[in-house]
Structures are given as structure tokens and as C-alpha cells.
Scaffold this active site. Structure first.
Site, PDB file in Angstrom:
ATOM      1  N   GLY A   1       3.517  -0.354  81.115  1.00  0.00           N
ATOM      2  CA  GLY A   1       3.556  -0.704  79.700  1.00  0.00           C
ATOM      3  C   GLY A   1       2.133  -0.896  79.210  1.00  0.00           C
ATOM      4  O   GLY A   1       1.250  -1.268  79.987  1.00  0.00           O
TER       5      GLY A   1
ATOM      6  N   GLN B   1      -4.496  -3.902  73.723  1.00  0.00           N
ATOM      7  CA  GLN B   1      -5.179  -3.751  75.012  1.00  0.00           C
ATOM      8  C   GLN B   1      -6.203  -2.617  75.019  1.00  0.00           C
ATOM      9  O   GLN B   1      -6.993  -2.501  75.956  1.00  0.00           O
ATOM     10  CB  GLN B   1      -4.159  -3.502  76.132  1.00  0.00           C
ATOM     11  CG  GLN B   1      -3.269  -4.718  76.382  1.00  0.00           C
ATOM     12  CD  GLN B   1      -2.319  -4.439  77.529  1.00  0.00           C
ATOM     13  OE1 GLN B   1      -1.262  -3.849  77.331  1.00  0.00           O
ATOM     14  NE2 GLN B   1      -2.688  -4.843  78.736  1.00  0.00           N
TER      15      GLN B   1
ATOM     16  N   CYS C   1      -0.615  -7.708  84.520  1.00  0.00           N
ATOM     17  CA  CYS C   1      -1.018  -7.162  83.226  1.00  0.00           C
ATOM     18  C   CYS C   1      -2.309  -6.379  83.426  1.00  0.00           C
ATOM     19  O   CYS C   1      -3.214  -6.857  84.115  1.00  0.00           O
ATOM     20  CB  CYS C   1      -1.239  -8.313  82.240  1.00  0.00           C
ATOM     21  SG  CYS C   1      -1.745  -7.769  80.604  1.00  0.00           S
ATOM     22  N   LEU C   2      -2.390  -5.201  82.812  1.00  0.00           N
ATOM     23  CA  LEU C   2      -3.591  -4.370  82.991  1.00  0.00           C
ATOM     24  C   LEU C   2      -4.846  -5.068  82.457  1.00  0.00           C
ATOM     25  O   LEU C   2      -5.943  -4.766  82.901  1.00  0.00           O
ATOM     26  CB  LEU C   2      -3.413  -3.016  82.298  1.00  0.00           C
ATOM     27  CG  LEU C   2      -2.339  -2.092  82.897  1.00  0.00           C
ATOM     28  CD1 LEU C   2      -2.237  -0.808  82.085  1.00  0.00           C
ATOM     29  CD2 LEU C   2      -2.619  -1.785  84.356  1.00  0.00           C
TER      30      LEU C   2
ATOM     31  N   HIS D   1       7.248  -8.572  77.688  1.00  0.00           N
ATOM     32  CA  HIS D   1       5.823  -8.701  78.040  1.00  0.00           C
ATOM     33  C   HIS D   1       4.957  -7.953  77.020  1.00  0.00           C
ATOM     34  O   HIS D   1       3.974  -8.503  76.509  1.00  0.00           O
ATOM     35  CB  HIS D   1       5.601  -8.166  79.466  1.00  0.00           C
ATOM     36  CG  HIS D   1       4.166  -8.170  79.906  1.00  0.00           C
ATOM     37  ND1 HIS D   1       3.709  -8.975  80.927  1.00  0.00           N
ATOM     38  CD2 HIS D   1       3.087  -7.485  79.456  1.00  0.00           C
ATOM     39  CE1 HIS D   1       2.398  -8.766  81.079  1.00  0.00           C
ATOM     40  NE2 HIS D   1       2.004  -7.861  80.204  1.00  0.00           N
ATOM     41  N   GLU D   2       5.337  -6.706  76.710  1.00  0.00           N
ATOM     42  CA  GLU D   2       4.533  -5.907  75.778  1.00  0.00           C
ATOM     43  C   GLU D   2       4.629  -6.460  74.357  1.00  0.00           C
ATOM     44  O   GLU D   2       3.643  -6.466  73.617  1.00  0.00           O
ATOM     45  CB  GLU D   2       4.968  -4.436  75.807  1.00  0.00           C
ATOM     46  CG  GLU D   2       4.768  -3.732  77.146  1.00  0.00           C
ATOM     47  CD  GLU D   2       3.390  -3.926  77.735  1.00  0.00           C
ATOM     48  OE1 GLU D   2       2.400  -3.949  76.979  1.00  0.00           O
ATOM     49  OE2 GLU D   2       3.300  -4.064  78.972  1.00  0.00           O
TER      50      GLU D   2
ATOM     51  N   HIS E   1       2.235  -9.108  73.660  1.00  0.00           N
ATOM     52  CA  HIS E   1       0.871  -8.636  73.367  1.00  0.00           C
ATOM     53  C   HIS E   1       0.646  -8.433  71.870  1.00  0.00           C
ATOM     54  O   HIS E   1      -0.433  -8.740  71.368  1.00  0.00           O
ATOM     55  CB  HIS E   1       0.603  -7.299  74.068  1.00  0.00           C
ATOM     56  CG  HIS E   1       0.129  -7.422  75.486  1.00  0.00           C
ATOM     57  ND1 HIS E   1      -1.034  -8.070  75.828  1.00  0.00           N
ATOM     58  CD2 HIS E   1       0.656  -6.969  76.644  1.00  0.00           C
ATOM     59  CE1 HIS E   1      -1.198  -8.009  77.140  1.00  0.00           C
ATOM     60  NE2 HIS E   1      -0.183  -7.347  77.672  1.00  0.00           N
TER      61      HIS E   1
HETATM   62 NI    NI Z   1       0.146  -6.921  79.690  1.00  0.00          NI
END
Ligand code: NI
Length: 196
Positions: A45, A50, A105-106, A147-148, A151
Site C-alpha cells: 500500500g 508518502q 510502513c514504508l 492503514h493507508e 495516512h
Molecule cells: Ni504506511
């Protein structure tokens, strides 16, 4: 084009992102680039903040989970086609019991923690053609969306940990912001010392 992924500590990750219109410049290309960026970092995701854009856009592709032996057959059946674009998403309802899952998370490399979330999520969103949908997701699919979605509201999974856990990872988070803990993909670290 692969974008650098913004690391923990960058203010763009804390903004409540703005909705976009169908005439958003080069939207098709942007979505393609987000997929390329996500695949390059082996993510499932990715949200626009991000890559530095405070807009209500996120993508998911959980199809790699199709072969994950640790998941139930039910989850695997859902995930094998779970590739989507979510634009201007609004959560209508979250329901069911809270359950924990080990999230990463990236933007926060090297940290994984168990996070509690509700089992089902219903949301309204537009797809990449701006066609409206209202849909309910459960299990891992719901988890990835929650989660996304966080963000685009400026929330990170580390916000949801106990105060003890937060204290335990504080130093690591600072190291990520400084680029002392790094992802194995291109990232932008807000507190990295500039090379002279
Ligand atoms: Ni994330």
C-alpha cells in the site's frame, strides 16, 4: 518514475490531505508512478503523502498475499484480486471486534508493531476513472485500507501504540528521520545532514 518515499518526521505525513478533482494534473501518470514506487519498495500500500503530496489518494496491491500460507483461504481469495486505487475515500463505518496484526510502513523502515483495528470497514471512494463506489472490506483487506486511510488523515501506525511502546521506539524514529536507519529503497529523510 520512482519517487523517493518520505520518512517519518516529515510534516507532509502529518497533514490532513485534501480531496482532488478529476482534472488533477497528470493523475494517470501519478497513479502509475505510485504503483512503480510501491513495487520498487516491495510495499502493498502507498498513500500520496508518502511521496510528498498531501492529497486524498492511496493505492493498494495485496495480490502477492495470494500464496501466503499463514493466511486463511478466505483472506487469500479476497487478496488475489485486491489491487485498487482509492481517491477521496471516506470511511462510513468501522465495525466488528478489534484484532491485532503486525504492521509496518514504508515511511518507517525497520519498525514493525502489533496494531489493533476493527475487523470491517465500509467506505465510499472514487476509483482511477472517478467512478464512485461504496464497499465493505474485512480482514487483511480492511487492515491495509485502514492503514493507508490513516495516512491521508495524517495518522501513522506508531500513533496507535501504547505509551510504553511509543517510548521504546522513540529513539529509533528519530534515527529514521535523520537517515541513520534507512529503507533499502530511495527515501527522503527530513533531518538528514546535508552532504557538503
Ligand atoms: Ni504506511
Amino acid at each position: 518514475m520512482i519517487y523517493p518515499i518520505v520518512a517519518f518526521g516529515d510534516p507532509v505525513l502529518r497533514k490532513c490531505a485534501a480531496p482532488i478533482q478529476a482534472n488533477y494534473p497528470d493523475l494517470k501518470q501519478l497513479i502509475e508512478d505510485m504503483f512503480e514506487t510501491m513495487y520498487g519498495a516491495s510495499g502493498i500500500g502507498l498513500a500520496a503523502p508518502q511521496i510528498g503530496l498531501p492529497i486524498r489518494l492511496f493505492i493498494v496491491d495485496a495480490t502477492p498475499f495470494e500464496d501466503d500460507e499463514d493466511l486463511s483461504q478466505e483472506d487469500r481469495d479476497v487478496l488475489k484480486t485486491f489491487k485498487r486505487v482509492f481517491i477521496n475515500a471516506q470511511i462510513i463505518e468501522e465495525s466488528g471486534d478489534e484484532w491485532s496484526f503486525n504492521e509496518g510502513c514504508l515511511s518507517i523502515p525497520e519498525i514493525r508493531e502489533d496494531v489493533f483495528r476493527k475487523e470491517h470497514v465500509t467506505l465510499q471512494y472514487l476509483d482511477e476513472s472517478f467512478t464512485p463506489h461504496s464497499e465493505t472490506f474485512s480482514g487483511i483487506a480492511a487492515r491495509i485500507i485502514q492503514h493507508e486511510y490513516d495516512h491521508i488523515d495524517g495518522v501513522l501506525f506508531t500513533d496507535k501504540l501504547s505509551s510504553l511502546k511509543k517510548r521504546m521506539i522513540k529513539g529509533k524514529l528519530t534515527q529514521i528521520s535523520k537517515g541513520l536507519i534507512r529503507g533499502d529503497y530511495r527515501m527522503k529523510y527530513p533531518l538528514a545532514k546535508k552532504k557538503r
